[in-house]
Design a protein around this motif. Structure first.
Motif, short mmCIF file in Angstrom:
data_model
loop_
_atom_site.label_atom_id
_atom_site.label_comp_id
_atom_site.label_asym_id
_atom_site.label_seq_id
_atom_site.Cartn_x
_atom_site.Cartn_y
_atom_site.Cartn_z
N LYS A 106 36.65 78.60 131.36
CA LYS A 106 36.11 80.04 131.72
C LYS A 106 34.85 80.03 131.40
O LYS A 106 33.84 80.70 131.91
CB LYS A 106 36.78 81.05 131.04
CG LYS A 106 36.38 82.56 131.62
CD LYS A 106 37.27 83.86 131.14
CE LYS A 106 36.67 84.90 131.21
NZ LYS A 106 37.62 86.17 130.91
N LYS A 111 42.20 75.60 126.49
CA LYS A 111 41.97 75.00 127.57
C LYS A 111 41.44 76.00 128.66
O LYS A 111 40.36 75.73 129.14
CB LYS A 111 42.87 73.92 127.95
CG LYS A 111 42.33 73.28 129.32
CD LYS A 111 43.65 72.66 129.60
CE LYS A 111 43.11 71.46 130.89
NZ LYS A 111 44.49 70.64 131.56
N LEU A 112 41.87 76.84 128.76
CA LEU A 112 41.56 78.13 129.54
C LEU A 112 40.51 78.70 129.23
O LEU A 112 39.55 78.88 130.16
CB LEU A 112 42.95 79.13 129.66
CG LEU A 112 44.15 78.59 130.50
CD1 LEU A 112 45.28 79.50 130.28
CD2 LEU A 112 43.88 78.30 131.83
N ARG A 156 46.78 75.14 125.11
CA ARG A 156 46.39 75.56 126.56
C ARG A 156 45.75 76.85 126.76
O ARG A 156 44.66 76.73 127.34
CB ARG A 156 48.19 75.94 127.29
CG ARG A 156 48.06 76.46 128.66
CD ARG A 156 49.31 76.74 129.15
NE ARG A 156 50.42 75.83 129.03
CZ ARG A 156 51.48 76.14 128.41
NH1 ARG A 156 51.68 77.29 128.05
NH2 ARG A 156 52.58 75.31 128.04
N GLU A 157 45.72 77.50 125.63
CA GLU A 157 44.98 78.97 125.73
C GLU A 157 43.27 78.27 125.55
O GLU A 157 42.49 79.16 125.95
CB GLU A 157 45.12 79.84 124.78
CG GLU A 157 46.46 80.67 125.11
CD GLU A 157 46.47 81.48 126.37
OE1 GLU A 157 45.41 81.93 126.57
OE2 GLU A 157 47.41 81.54 127.17
#
Length: 116
Positions: A114, A109-110, A106-107
């Motif tokens: 960005k 993907k973030l 998830r991190e």
């Protein structure tokens, strides 16, 4: 893996010592792009069969998927359950170790959203 040499002294041989980085170990578990996609499909908590995974990840070849699933099973990321039916039914599900990778993915993907 980083190799360092011990300082030479009369009591310590000059052999290389391998210092393994925890990030390297994590990347070794994830080994390749298909592992990320398999994880994505198993993060919903439902068991998936090989054919389901192949349909959900259409670009993966059967050989690459088999290799990825074996690698992940050997590393304790997923469980392969075989049912004695005709034909044999095989299901895959994440272990707690595999579920812990969800936050990491998830991190990533973030970060990608960005910066790319």
């Amino acid at each position: 893996m980083t190799t360092v040499r011990r300082p030479s002294s009369s009591s310590i041989p000059n052999d290389p010592i391998c210092i393994e980085c925890s990030i390297e170990r994590t990347l070794e578990v994830l080994n390749g792009k298909w592992a990320f996609l398999v994880l994505r499909e198993l993060f919903d908590g439902r068991k998936k069969r090989f054919g389901e995974l192949q349909r959900l990840i259409p670009a993966v070849s059967p050989r690459a998927l088999t290799s990825t699933l074996r690698h992940m099973e050997e590393r304790g990321v997923l469980i392969r359950t075989v049912y004695p039916t005709v034909p044999v039914t095989v299901e895959y599900t994440l272990t707690p170790k595999g579920e812990d990778l969800h936050q990491i993915i998830r991190e990533m993907k973030l970060w990608s959203a960005k910066w790319t």
